[in-house]
Write an enzyme that holds these catalytic residues in place. Structure first.
Site, PDB file in Angstrom:
ATOM      1  N   ILE A  37       0.910  -0.937  -0.009  1.00  0.00           N
ATOM      2  CA  ILE A  37      -0.138   0.006   0.196  1.00  0.00           C
ATOM      3  C   ILE A  37       0.918   1.288  -0.013  1.00  0.00           C
ATOM      4  O   ILE A  37       1.594   1.422   0.964  1.00  0.00           O
ATOM      5  CB  ILE A  37      -1.019   0.117   1.186  1.00  0.00           C
ATOM      6  CG1 ILE A  37      -1.731  -1.284   1.300  1.00  0.00           C
ATOM      7  CG2 ILE A  37      -1.707   1.274   1.237  1.00  0.00           C
ATOM      8  CD1 ILE A  37      -2.627  -1.463   2.546  1.00  0.00           C
ATOM      9  N   PHE A  38       0.650   2.084  -0.989  1.00  0.00           N
ATOM     10  CA  PHE A  38       1.619   3.243  -1.194  1.00  0.00           C
ATOM     11  C   PHE A  38       0.881   4.567  -0.515  1.00  0.00           C
ATOM     12  O   PHE A  38      -0.215   4.633  -0.781  1.00  0.00           O
ATOM     13  CB  PHE A  38       1.824   3.630  -2.569  1.00  0.00           C
ATOM     14  CG  PHE A  38       2.723   4.860  -2.770  1.00  0.00           C
ATOM     15  CD1 PHE A  38       3.817   4.943  -2.287  1.00  0.00           C
ATOM     16  CD2 PHE A  38       2.194   5.839  -3.487  1.00  0.00           C
ATOM     17  CE1 PHE A  38       4.500   6.100  -2.568  1.00  0.00           C
ATOM     18  CE2 PHE A  38       2.713   6.910  -3.655  1.00  0.00           C
ATOM     19  CZ  PHE A  38       3.934   7.118  -3.411  1.00  0.00           C
ATOM     20  N   GLY A  39       1.575   5.301   0.408  1.00  0.00           N
ATOM     21  CA  GLY A  39       1.117   6.271   1.002  1.00  0.00           C
ATOM     22  C   GLY A  39       2.043   7.518   0.570  1.00  0.00           C
ATOM     23  O   GLY A  39       3.124   7.516   0.462  1.00  0.00           O
ATOM     24  N   TYR A  40       1.346   8.754   0.358  1.00  0.00           N
ATOM     25  CA  TYR A  40       2.115   9.958  -0.036  1.00  0.00           C
ATOM     26  C   TYR A  40       1.445  11.130   0.839  1.00  0.00           C
ATOM     27  O   TYR A  40       2.214  12.234   0.555  1.00  0.00           O
ATOM     28  CB  TYR A  40       1.984  10.096  -1.568  1.00  0.00           C
ATOM     29  CG  TYR A  40       0.388  10.168  -2.056  1.00  0.00           C
ATOM     30  CD1 TYR A  40      -0.261  11.480  -2.135  1.00  0.00           C
ATOM     31  CD2 TYR A  40      -0.251   8.970  -2.309  1.00  0.00           C
ATOM     32  CE1 TYR A  40      -1.247  11.507  -2.418  1.00  0.00           C
ATOM     33  CE2 TYR A  40      -1.488   9.181  -2.728  1.00  0.00           C
ATOM     34  CZ  TYR A  40      -2.338  10.097  -2.729  1.00  0.00           C
ATOM     35  OH  TYR A  40      -3.580  10.308  -3.155  1.00  0.00           O
ATOM     36  N   GLY A  41       0.723  10.862   1.544  1.00  0.00           N
ATOM     37  CA  GLY A  41       0.067  11.890   2.200  1.00  0.00           C
ATOM     38  C   GLY A  41       0.503  11.764   3.800  1.00  0.00           C
ATOM     39  O   GLY A  41       1.598  11.148   4.092  1.00  0.00           O
ATOM     40  N   SER A  42      -0.818  11.743   4.801  1.00  0.00           N
ATOM     41  CA  SER A  42      -0.704  11.505   6.084  1.00  0.00           C
ATOM     42  C   SER A  42      -0.006   9.964   6.542  1.00  0.00           C
ATOM     43  O   SER A  42       0.196   9.669   7.475  1.00  0.00           O
ATOM     44  CB  SER A  42      -1.941  11.812   7.053  1.00  0.00           C
ATOM     45  OG  SER A  42      -3.030  10.909   6.310  1.00  0.00           O
ATOM     46  N   GLU A  47     -10.081   6.811   4.175  1.00  0.00           N
ATOM     47  CA  GLU A  47      -9.584   7.300   2.933  1.00  0.00           C
ATOM     48  C   GLU A  47     -10.808   7.515   2.100  1.00  0.00           C
ATOM     49  O   GLU A  47     -11.084   8.449   1.266  1.00  0.00           O
ATOM     50  CB  GLU A  47      -8.458   6.460   2.133  1.00  0.00           C
ATOM     51  CG  GLU A  47      -7.427   6.469   3.101  1.00  0.00           C
ATOM     52  CD  GLU A  47      -6.588   7.454   3.299  1.00  0.00           C
ATOM     53  OE1 GLU A  47      -6.784   8.600   2.521  1.00  0.00           O
ATOM     54  OE2 GLU A  47      -5.935   7.976   4.364  1.00  0.00           O
TER      55      GLU A  47
END
Length: 271
Positions: free
Chosen positions: A84-89, A164
């Protein structure tokens, strides 16, 4: 999308996000912010998973060449595993159990503060601004990929569906993730992206207008300014190869505006 240790800039590196000294001077030393869950890349383990997993490898000092030959993205050999790719919080507060994490980037996308948030960082009357991914042939977005296995998969997806999708307005999309320590071995990952079709989408605006909105908004997860600064902190940890001009411009605009919004003591209380 809605560590206690002081952040250290990589030795000899120019930070990826240039935070004005005048911003830190006027708002007080931002390193005095109350402890929060800002991760250190390469050691970002959820406590619930850390006891049973080995620490992730530290980030190498040098970045891979942009032209490094990449192999076809591999699918994890474990059919019950998911990245799972996260780019914010998600880069500093995943809030779900995972088995491994890697700092890296996806190509073909740019990060933009174009999604409205009426829950985590804003309200119905004053929506906050959070990030989404914009398709951009020349773009590159840095973040963190988390690997979930077995029972972690369903638990993580159930949690993220609420955080999300239901509360944030994001849809899922498959992306190709390039780990910083092995960019020639890309991975398929799931990302949450807010598209213009969702009702919370705010779209483009001048960086100064976005900064003004961020300074005025707060939600159940905290002030919108905290969201901005923790994301900027993460980018600094990634080193000089991690660039985000949109994020940097908003941070600079906030640094100029913050003293006009509130005194130093109040500014520190926001974050």
């Amino acid at each position: 999308m809605a560590g206690a240790a002081q952040l250290e800039r990589p030795s000899g590196a120019r930070p990826g996000v240039r935070v004005r000294r005048s911003f830190r001077a006027r708002a007080g030393d931002l390193s005095r912010r109350p402890p929060g869950p800002v991760p250190v890349p390469g050691t970002m383990k959820q406590e619930s998973a850390a006891r049973n997993t080995r620490p992730a490898s530290p980030i190498p000092a040098s970045s891979p060449p942009a032209s490094s030959p990449a192999q076809p993205p591999r699918v994890d050999v474990d059919p019950q595993a998911l990245w799972i790719f996260g780019y914010g919080s998600l880069v500093w507060r995943p809030d779900f159990a995972y088995s491994d994490s890697r700092v890296g980037f996806v190509r073909g996308y740019s990060r933009r503060f174009w999604q409205g948030d009426t829950f985590h960082r804003g309200s119905d009357k004053m929506p906050g601004r959070v990030v989404t991914l914009l398709e951009d042939h020349e773009g590159c977005t840095w973040g963190v990929a988390y690997q979930v296995r077995g029972e972690q998969v369903s638990a993580a997806l159930k949690y993220l569906n609420v955080r999300e999708a239901v509360l944030g307005g994001y849809d899922t999309k498959e992306v190709t993730f390039y780990p910083q320590d092995s960019p020639d071995q890309p991975l398929k990952a799931l990302a949450y992206v807010a598209t213009p079709q969702n009702p919370g989408y705010l779209g483009p605006a001048p960086e100064e207008a976005i900064a003004t909105q961020i300074l005025a908004c707060r939600g159940f997860s905290g002030h919108n300014l905290e969201y901005l600064l923790r994301l900027a902190d993460f980018m600094q940890l990634c080193g000089p190869q991690a660039q985000d001009e949109h994020l940097a411009a908003i941070v600079d605009a906030v640094g100029t505006m913050l003293p006009c919004f509130c005194p130093t003591e109040q500014a520190l209380a926001l974050v």
